[in-house]
Write a protein that holds these residues in place. Structure first.
Motif, PDB file in Angstrom:
ATOM      1  N   PRO A  15     -11.745-129.293 -37.009  1.00  0.00           N
ATOM      2  CA  PRO A  15     -10.732-128.242 -37.091  1.00  0.00           C
ATOM      3  C   PRO A  15     -10.876-127.452 -38.389  1.00  0.00           C
ATOM      4  N   VAL A  72      -6.154-141.310 -35.462  1.00  0.00           N
ATOM      5  CA  VAL A  72      -6.268-140.084 -34.670  1.00  0.00           C
ATOM      6  C   VAL A  72      -6.685-138.915 -35.552  1.00  0.00           C
ATOM      7  N   ALA A  73      -6.076-138.815 -36.741  1.00  0.00           N
ATOM      8  CA  ALA A  73      -6.408-137.715 -37.653  1.00  0.00           C
ATOM      9  C   ALA A  73      -7.858-137.784 -38.099  1.00  0.00           C
ATOM     10  N   ALA A  85     -10.162-136.833 -35.263  1.00  0.00           N
ATOM     11  CA  ALA A  85     -10.140-135.386 -35.031  1.00  0.00           C
ATOM     12  C   ALA A  85     -10.983-134.648 -36.067  1.00  0.00           C
ATOM     13  N   LEU A  86     -10.923-135.085 -37.311  1.00  0.00           N
ATOM     14  CA  LEU A  86     -11.717-134.446 -38.359  1.00  0.00           C
ATOM     15  C   LEU A  86     -13.215-134.650 -38.126  1.00  0.00           C
ATOM     16  N   LEU A 110      -4.428-132.414 -41.187  1.00  0.00           N
ATOM     17  CA  LEU A 110      -5.083-133.688 -40.881  1.00  0.00           C
ATOM     18  C   LEU A 110      -5.561-134.384 -42.154  1.00  0.00           C
ATOM     19  N   ALA A 116     -13.698-133.082 -33.850  1.00  0.00           N
ATOM     20  CA  ALA A 116     -13.246-131.746 -33.451  1.00  0.00           C
ATOM     21  C   ALA A 116     -13.546-130.669 -34.481  1.00  0.00           C
ATOM     22  N   TRP A 174      -4.743-126.526 -39.578  1.00  0.00           N
ATOM     23  CA  TRP A 174      -4.877-127.806 -38.879  1.00  0.00           C
ATOM     24  C   TRP A 174      -5.745-128.780 -39.674  1.00  0.00           C
ATOM     25  N   GLN A 175      -6.810-128.281 -40.251  1.00  0.00           N
ATOM     26  CA  GLN A 175      -7.667-129.141 -41.058  1.00  0.00           C
ATOM     27  C   GLN A 175      -6.907-129.664 -42.272  1.00  0.00           C
TER      28      GLN A 175
END
Length: 264
Positions: free
Chosen positions: A87, A77-78, A81-82, A95, A85, A91-92
């Motif tokens: 981020p 998931v991490a 997302a990187l 992750l 998304a 948040w970045q």
């Protein structure tokens, strides 16, 4: 190329590699159960701190089957997302550290059956996490380049020291193995010692000479990176290494930044 662009490209390419490797594990969840060669009940005994006391209890809680798969799912998931998304800020950093910590735990949890891509991805994500948390994008990029040069050079130099890689029998031997081999390629190269020798020498020479890429005239850089990518694609297809291309390719934006950054 500016540092921000190189960092982002590195993050995307490495993230895809981590996502692929994580999904491979989740697709075969029993590869780390207590009946596998990566059984935590056995591997925990390799170190005192993972087998006794409070640290052993924590290690069991994190790395015992099937709880270890939770970490792999979080890593997936991490990484996704990187990649998708993009981020920023805290948040970045979170992750990136999640991926880094999960990769480190995975190396402790399942030391058998891995390959160089696992170490490269850990180093790359660790560098990205440090850069995002403490700053120093340029330092991170230079560190990734140094790591890539060391990885290639040490791999080539180690082969130079063994006669079987100089005469080509080492290459043929690897292709005949069950884990990393390829029956079709081994069959085609069998009985062709001269071809095996020249292919092996080309491989060893390219790996050993990789650090010279830093001296490459900028116009030639796309060609050299293209050749390196082609090599990784061929190896990945031949040996079935799905993350091989992504792991090493994640270092190339840093290489591009270092080479092109010298142009003023």
């Amino acid at each position: 190329m500016i540092p921000t662009s190189a960092i982002r490209l590195t993050e995307i390419i490495a993230g895809i590699g981590v996502l692929i490797s994580s999904l491979e594990v989740l697709a075969r969840p029993r590869s780390t159960d207590d009946g596998s060669w990566n059984s935590w009940r056995v591997l925990r005994l390799r170190r005192r701190w993972t087998s006794t006391g409070r640290t052993g209890a924590v290690a069991d809680g994190l790395l015992g089957y099937p709880r270890d798969l939770i970490g792999v799912a979080v890593r997936s998931v991490a990484a996704a997302a990187l990649v998708l998304a993009a981020p920023s800020g805290a948040w970045q950093a979170l992750l990136l550290w999640l991926v880094t910590a999960s990769l480190a735990l995975r190396g402790l949890r399942a030391p058998y059956g891995g390959e160089g891509s696992d170490q490269v991805l850990l180093i790359v994500f660790g560098s990205l996490a440090m850069a995002q948390t403490f700053g120093g994008q340029r330092i991170a990029l230079w560190f990734i380049v140094a790591e890539a040069c060391l990885a290639y050079f040490s791999s080539g130099f180690a082969k130079v020291l063994h006669s079987e890689w100089r005469d080509g029998t080492g290459l043929l031997g690897v292709l005949r193995t069950r884990s990393w081999g390829n029956a079709w390629a081994a069959h085609r190269l069998s009985g062709r010692p001269t071809l095996c020798r020249w292919l092996s020498l080309a491989l060893v020479s390219a790996e050993t000479a990789f650090p010279l890429v830093l001296l490459t005239p900028p116009p030639l850089l796309p060609l050299l990176i293209g050749v390196a990518l082609a090599f990784h694609v061929i190896v990945a297809i031949t040996m079935g290494l799905n993350c091989f291309v992504w792991a090493f390719a994640s270092c190339y934006p840093a290489v591009a930044y270092v080479v092109l950054g010298s142009v003023r």
